[in-house]
Design a protein around this motif. Sequence first.
Motif, PDB file in Angstrom:
ATOM      1  N   ASP A  63      -7.613   5.588  -0.226  1.00 16.65           N
ATOM      2  CA  ASP A  63      -6.836   4.473   0.288  1.00 16.65           C
ATOM      3  C   ASP A  63      -7.842   3.429   0.763  1.00 16.65           C
ATOM      4  OD1 ASP A  63      -5.478   2.685   1.928  1.00 16.65           O
ATOM      5  OD2 ASP A  63      -3.945   4.163   2.457  1.00 16.65           O
ATOM      6  N   TRP A 105      -7.955  -1.459   3.305  1.00 21.23           N
ATOM      7  CA  TRP A 105      -8.848  -2.321   4.095  1.00 21.23           C
ATOM      8  C   TRP A 105     -10.225  -2.423   3.459  1.00 21.23           C
ATOM      9  CZ3 TRP A 105      -6.311  -5.159   7.337  1.00 21.23           C
ATOM     10  CH2 TRP A 105      -5.159  -4.667   7.938  1.00 21.23           C
ATOM     11  N   ASP A 133      -5.044  -3.408  -1.019  1.00 24.10           N
ATOM     12  CA  ASP A 133      -3.954  -4.215  -0.461  1.00 24.10           C
ATOM     13  C   ASP A 133      -4.423  -5.651  -0.229  1.00 24.10           C
ATOM     14  OD1 ASP A 133      -1.387  -3.361  -0.110  1.00 24.10           O
ATOM     15  OD2 ASP A 133      -1.578  -2.877   2.015  1.00 24.10           O
ATOM     16  N   GLY A 146       0.815  -1.208   0.000  1.00 23.23           N
ATOM     17  CA  GLY A 146       0.000   0.000   0.000  1.00 23.23           C
ATOM     18  C   GLY A 146       0.851   1.262   0.000  1.00 23.23           C
ATOM     19  N   THR A 147       2.024   1.179   0.629  1.00 33.77           N
ATOM     20  CA  THR A 147       2.893   2.352   0.697  1.00 33.77           C
ATOM     21  C   THR A 147       3.344   2.748  -0.708  1.00 33.77           C
ATOM     22  OG1 THR A 147       3.585   1.626   2.876  1.00 33.77           O
ATOM     23  CG2 THR A 147       5.023   3.209   1.777  1.00 33.77           C
ATOM     24  N   HIS A 205      -2.869  -8.192   0.283  1.00 28.87           N
ATOM     25  CA  HIS A 205      -2.163  -8.907   1.361  1.00 28.87           C
ATOM     26  C   HIS A 205      -2.684  -8.525   2.750  1.00 28.87           C
ATOM     27  CE1 HIS A 205       1.526  -5.870   1.494  1.00 28.87           C
ATOM     28  NE2 HIS A 205       0.518  -5.419   2.207  1.00 28.87           N
TER      29      HIS A 205
HETATM   30  C1  LIG Z   1      -4.775   2.470   5.386  1.00 28.68           C
HETATM   31  C2  LIG Z   1      -3.402   1.970   5.059  1.00 28.68           C
HETATM   32  N1  LIG Z   1      -2.769   2.435   3.965  1.00 28.68           N
HETATM   33  C3  LIG Z   1      -1.534   2.015   3.617  1.00 28.68           C
HETATM   34  C4  LIG Z   1      -0.872   1.092   4.383  1.00 28.68           C
HETATM   35  C5  LIG Z   1       0.500   0.653   3.976  1.00 28.68           C
HETATM   36  O1  LIG Z   1       0.419  -0.589   3.396  1.00 28.68           O
HETATM   37  P1  LIG Z   1       1.678  -1.559   3.219  1.00 28.68           P
HETATM   38  O2  LIG Z   1       2.113  -1.924   4.603  1.00 28.68           O
HETATM   39  O3  LIG Z   1       1.101  -2.676   2.430  1.00 28.68           O
HETATM   40  O4  LIG Z   1       2.737  -0.819   2.477  1.00 28.68           O
HETATM   41  C6  LIG Z   1      -1.482   0.591   5.542  1.00 28.68           C
HETATM   42  C7  LIG Z   1      -0.789  -0.406   6.385  1.00 28.68           C
HETATM   43  O5  LIG Z   1      -1.226  -0.799   7.427  1.00 28.68           O
HETATM   44  C8  LIG Z   1      -2.780   1.037   5.883  1.00 28.68           C
HETATM   45  O6  LIG Z   1      -3.413   0.600   6.983  1.00 28.68           O
END
Ligand SMILES: Cc1ncc(COP(=O)(O)O)c(C=O)c1O
Length: 484
Positions: A256, A259, A285, A137-138, A287
Amino acid sequence: MIDLGLRFKAQSDIFSDRMPPEKIRDVLVSELPDAPSGLDAVLSMFAQTVLPLCKNEASPHFVGFGDTGDDPAALAGGLLALLTQQNLINQSFDAPSATFVEMVVLRWLRDLLGYHNAPVSNIQTVWDVGGVITHGGTTSNAVAMMLAREHKAPGTMHVGVVNPNQFGIIVPRGIGHYSVKSALTWIGVGDQAIEVDTHAFRYDLTALERALHEHRDQVMSVVAYAGDSRTQTVEHLRRVYEIVSTADPRIWLHVDACWGLVAAFSDKFRYLLDGITEFDSVTVDPHKVMAVPYSLSALVVRQPASLRTVSSYSDLIMQEDYAFGQVTPFIGTKGWLSLKLWMMMLSHGRAGLAALAEHRVSKARRFAALLDEHPHMLRMHDPDLSAVAFVYLPSNVRPESTVTELEIDWINTVNQGIHDRMLAEGSWYLHQFSLPDDHGRLRAGATLYPFRFMANNPRTGEHHMAEVIDYVTKLGGNLEGELR
Ligand SMILES: Cc1ncc(COP(=O)(O)O)c(C=O)c1O
């Protein structure tokens, strides 16, 4: 090797062994020996020294986070991706079929979210697909912020940042994920997140309107959460879209939905995502919410061609229409991440995905009901999806009367103490973080340190839910006695 891994996943404990970090450091950080060891010896060394200290998210006692990574079809896809060693940077000689598996998975995700897909015969290039697969997600959020930047000031990719003041982003205060703010620093526009007040873990829409007015021309993007990282509350996406597009239709709208993707699986919850297809980009995401082993995320975009603005070319490689390497900033060689998801989605089908989402939400609601029956537990929100955040209430605190700041400190001390002890013992895992008391359950505006239960783990049953509540109650009672 497979037996070792599967036995690990099937064990009921989270940890077989616990040690302080310095001790693990001293056991594991050593020089590379001169003599070869041979694979059997290496495997047994791993099984004896490394594996017992690993966390097992598939344990039924691991109830704090999303990913159990234990879907059989997804695991099979992960293994086959390792063994087939395709590189998604190019199609022709690197990933002849894998490229199209990646494409179809992106199209399925788009379809579930409600985005239109072009007819298959119209997919002539990677810019007709409408998404990219990334490692998390990052990265997906960082690509979204690059898209927002190029949308605001086309060509910044090549000429560099001019007038950084125009690249602000609006985020909800206290509940956003750090990745979008970090992305601003990585893409060189400066850390300028404009935080807007929230109510009940969603934007306070009046405050959002005000911020858009006050920061006119300084905003490149508004970010909304379909499932924030703490309570998984889903934003009122359509209202946010209406307000932002009225204030300034040039602003890039990003969701985003790391979830919230799960709501797209079932007709019962899809209404929560109403308005999502008006947004320019969406991070998901798998995963986190599809029991797919690490790592796998996707960014999908409303207008597939928008990905041209962040593309890169090389005369060494990637000079071909179907080379995904052109549209995945930051990533060169990329393994076949999407095979896990392809196998998982096919093995469940639409009906299986709907059942997965419904099962999780009903489990979260059951956990919420157990909390409500308990005199020492206080729920911080009404769960939209599978997360339930709650605090342990020490004996002398009465939430129905005014709770003082001193009492908030006491509640936090006890809850953080419980979490420390839980981590040290390692027999249960609930997540903990700071959270604004956005529903005013104890004291409006206070910052609390609740626990978070997550209903994603298929091995966690009703008796586990009751047991973890008993465990928190026992630790809380002991700590109250010790700390007074
Ligand atoms: C809402 C949200 N966005 C982005 C991320 C980042 O995702 P990743 O850890 O897969 O890079 C998270 C991680 O917990 C998240 O909760």
